[in-house]
Design an enzyme around this catalytic site. Structure first.
Site, PDB file in Angstrom:
ATOM      1  N   ASP A 188     -50.788 -18.251 -19.809  1.00  0.00           N
ATOM      2  CA  ASP A 188     -50.518 -17.719 -21.096  1.00  0.00           C
ATOM      3  C   ASP A 188     -48.833 -17.820 -21.160  1.00  0.00           C
ATOM      4  OD1 ASP A 188     -52.918 -16.420 -21.674  1.00  0.00           O
ATOM      5  OD2 ASP A 188     -52.192 -14.546 -20.329  1.00  0.00           O
ATOM      6  N   ARG A 217     -61.993 -24.156 -15.406  1.00  0.00           N
ATOM      7  CA  ARG A 217     -62.127 -22.750 -16.013  1.00  0.00           C
ATOM      8  C   ARG A 217     -63.393 -22.520 -16.764  1.00  0.00           C
ATOM      9  NH1 ARG A 217     -58.189 -18.899 -19.437  1.00  0.00           N
ATOM     10  NH2 ARG A 217     -59.782 -17.569 -20.071  1.00  0.00           N
ATOM     11  N   ARG A 238     -61.959 -15.893 -13.451  1.00  0.00           N
ATOM     12  CA  ARG A 238     -61.626 -16.891 -13.804  1.00  0.00           C
ATOM     13  C   ARG A 238     -60.767 -17.550 -12.647  1.00  0.00           C
ATOM     14  NH1 ARG A 238     -58.820 -14.877 -18.831  1.00  0.00           N
ATOM     15  NH2 ARG A 238     -60.791 -13.703 -18.741  1.00  0.00           N
TER      16      ARG A 238
HETATM   17  N1  ROI Z   1     -56.509  -8.628 -14.755  1.00  0.00           N
HETATM   18  C1  ROI Z   1     -55.566  -8.931 -13.894  1.00  0.00           C
HETATM   19  N2  ROI Z   1     -55.344  -7.691 -13.079  1.00  0.00           N
HETATM   20  N3  ROI Z   1     -54.944  -9.925 -13.872  1.00  0.00           N
HETATM   21  C2  ROI Z   1     -55.060 -10.671 -14.803  1.00  0.00           C
HETATM   22  O1  ROI Z   1     -54.365 -11.798 -14.854  1.00  0.00           O
HETATM   23  C3  ROI Z   1     -55.892 -10.583 -15.747  1.00  0.00           C
HETATM   24  N4  ROI Z   1     -56.303 -11.454 -16.714  1.00  0.00           N
HETATM   25  C4  ROI Z   1     -57.178 -11.305 -17.800  1.00  0.00           C
HETATM   26  C5  ROI Z   1     -58.136 -10.027 -17.720  1.00  0.00           C
HETATM   27  C6  ROI Z   1     -59.549 -10.626 -17.698  1.00  0.00           C
HETATM   28  C7  ROI Z   1     -57.944  -9.360 -19.184  1.00  0.00           C
HETATM   29  N5  ROI Z   1     -57.838  -8.953 -16.770  1.00  0.00           N
HETATM   30  C8  ROI Z   1     -56.868  -9.359 -15.680  1.00  0.00           C
HETATM   31  O2  ROI Z   1     -57.390 -12.100 -18.660  1.00  0.00           O
END
Ligand code: ROI
Length: 167
Positions: A97, A83, A92
């Site tokens: 999380d 990553r 990414r």
């Molecule tokens: N947008 C979507 N749809 N899903 C994600 O997991 C996700 N993760 C992020 C950001 C870039 C904010 N946007 C995302 O970290």
């Protein structure tokens, strides 16, 4: 053992395999056991729109790691998946999380639990509801009551789950 919900997401290099592999790595963490994962969900990016759609899922694990140590482990797993931070809210391979850790409420420089923006994000709340339909999120409320207030709801449940983990 603490029950912990982890959000997994990614949009580069076959994100479904990164998520499936990430689950195996979670299961290999010290004093940690993988319990269940939601289906895959596909959604438009929240953030810059000139990036591929995201694949997301939510997993439940049980662990004896503290929240801080678990965070360090998750960061290491993200590193294993090459990553690279490109731009703010950019693409990414694998993002992990900590959403919830038991019913702990915690705020440090590195970590806020419950994840402070989870209730807005359909790509977190729909997969979470799939595996924990009766969940009450500390300081936020019952998952069923929170879902109608999600902002990012352009999301499709896929007819696929991560590949299974054998014991
Ligand atoms: N947008 C979507 N749809 N899903 C994600 O997991 C996700 N993760 C992020 C950001 C870039 C904010 N946007 C995302 O970290």
């Amino acid at each position: 053992m603490a029950s912990v919900y982890i959000g997994l997401g990614g949009n580069l290099d076959c994100p479904k395999s990164h998520i499936s592999q990430g689950l195996i790595e979670l299961n290999h963490l010290p004093n940690t056991k993988y319990i269940i994962c939601s289906s895959f969900y596909q959604s438009k990016p929240m953030g810059p729109q000139d990036q591929p759609d995201y694949i997301n899922a939510v997993a439940k694990i049980i662990t004896m790691l503290t929240p801080e140590n678990l965070l360090l482990c998750l960061q290491q797993i993200e590193k294993n998946h090459q990553r690279i931070k490109t731009r703010h809210w950019g693409e990414r391979t694998l993002d992990l999380d900590i959403l919830l850790y038991e019913d702990i409420q915690l705020k440090t420089v590195r970590l806020t639990i419950p994840h402070p923006r989870m209730h807005e994000r359909g790509f977190v709340m729909y997969p979470l509801e799939e595996i924990a339909p009766h969940l009450i999120i500390p300081s936020m409320g019952h998952i069923r009551e929170l879902i109608p207030h999600c902002i990012y709801t352009d999301i499709t449940k896929l007819d696929e789950t991560p590949y299974p983990i054998s014991a």
